[in-house]
Design a protein around this motif. Structure first.
Motif, short mmCIF file in Angstrom:
data_model
loop_
_atom_site.label_atom_id
_atom_site.label_comp_id
_atom_site.label_asym_id
_atom_site.label_seq_id
_atom_site.Cartn_x
_atom_site.Cartn_y
_atom_site.Cartn_z
N TYR A 93 29.70 37.58 68.29
CA TYR A 93 30.96 38.04 67.71
C TYR A 93 32.09 37.30 68.42
O TYR A 93 32.32 37.49 69.61
CB TYR A 93 31.12 39.56 67.87
CG TYR A 93 32.42 40.05 67.27
CD1 TYR A 93 32.54 40.20 65.89
CD2 TYR A 93 33.51 40.35 68.07
CE1 TYR A 93 33.73 40.63 65.33
CE2 TYR A 93 34.70 40.77 67.52
CZ TYR A 93 34.81 40.92 66.15
OH TYR A 93 35.98 41.33 65.59
N SER A 129 29.88 36.30 63.66
CA SER A 129 30.93 36.96 62.89
C SER A 129 32.22 37.01 63.69
O SER A 129 32.24 36.76 64.90
CB SER A 129 30.49 38.38 62.48
OG SER A 129 30.19 39.15 63.63
N HIS A 131 36.66 38.59 63.08
CA HIS A 131 37.72 39.09 62.22
C HIS A 131 38.85 38.08 62.30
O HIS A 131 39.25 37.68 63.39
CB HIS A 131 38.19 40.47 62.67
CG HIS A 131 37.23 41.55 62.30
ND1 HIS A 131 36.20 41.92 63.13
CD2 HIS A 131 37.13 42.30 61.18
CE1 HIS A 131 35.50 42.88 62.54
NE2 HIS A 131 36.04 43.13 61.35
N THR A 148 32.47 38.69 53.99
CA THR A 148 31.22 39.41 53.77
C THR A 148 31.51 40.76 53.13
O THR A 148 32.65 41.10 52.86
CB THR A 148 30.47 39.64 55.11
OG1 THR A 148 31.23 40.57 55.89
CG2 THR A 148 30.25 38.35 55.85
N GLU A 150 31.17 43.60 54.66
CA GLU A 150 31.36 44.58 55.73
C GLU A 150 32.45 45.58 55.33
O GLU A 150 33.46 45.21 54.74
CB GLU A 150 31.76 43.90 57.03
CG GLU A 150 31.94 44.85 58.18
CD GLU A 150 32.26 44.17 59.48
OE1 GLU A 150 33.33 44.44 60.02
OE2 GLU A 150 31.43 43.36 59.93
N ARG A 152 34.64 49.24 56.84
CA ARG A 152 35.07 49.86 58.10
C ARG A 152 35.61 51.25 57.83
O ARG A 152 36.32 51.46 56.85
CB ARG A 152 36.15 49.01 58.76
CG ARG A 152 36.66 49.60 60.06
CD ARG A 152 37.76 48.78 60.68
NE ARG A 152 37.32 47.41 60.84
CZ ARG A 152 38.13 46.37 60.90
NH1 ARG A 152 39.41 46.52 60.83
NH2 ARG A 152 37.65 45.16 61.04
#
Length: 158
Positions: A93, A129, A131, A148, A150, A152
């Motif tokens: 990450y 990955s 952000h 993706t 993903e 949250r």
């Protein structure tokens, strides 16, 4: 990789935790995060950084000019179960990608990313990955990152 003249690259150490945290605080502030929340998260984040740099859960790289850190980036190493997308259990990450305003526009973030991605490959990582801020997104897209599915959920403290 060739840095512009006067800039040098080095790995981050535990002694750099305060500098990395200052860059992290600036990064979140630049992205429009609530300043009070940035301040509230700073000390706990610094404690985490010190521990993660010590035990290897986080690796960082820094670019210096005249002995002053002007850019940096890091990666948190995560152990997750194999999945159909990636069999290796080690994932990466990317975080804390930051370039001081006076050094922006020289491709430093891209160079930092290329170094981190090379380290990921060397460790056998297949899944990386991050952000992205609006400002950083074009750099990441050029490196092959894609959005993706993903999701949250932010839970309120109890």
């Amino acid at each position: 990789m060739t840095l512009p003249p006067g800039l040098t690259l080095r790995p981050a150490t535990v002694a750099d935790a305060q500098t990395i945290q200052a860059q992290r605080d600036a990064m979140f502030t630049d992205m429009g995060s609530d300043v009070a929340r940035v301040r509230a998260s700073s000390a706990p984040s610094l404690a985490w950084l010190r521990g993660a740099l010590t035990d290897g859960a986080y690796s960082g790289i820094l670019i210096e000019m005249d002995g002053k850190v002007v850019a940096g980036a890091g990666v948190s190493w995560q152990m997750l179960p194999p999945s159909p997308r990636t069999l290796p259990t080690l994932r990466a990450y990317i975080q804390n990608v930051y370039v001081a305003p006076e050094q922006r526009g020289q491709g430093l973030a891209r160079q930092l990313m290329e170094i981190l991605l090379a380290e990921c490959r060397a460790r056998g990582v297949e899944q990386v990955s991050l952000h992205a801020s609006d400002a950083g997104r074009p750099t990441y897209v050029k490196l092959g990152f894609v959005p993706t599915n993903e999701m949250r959920l932010t839970l309120e403290p109890s």
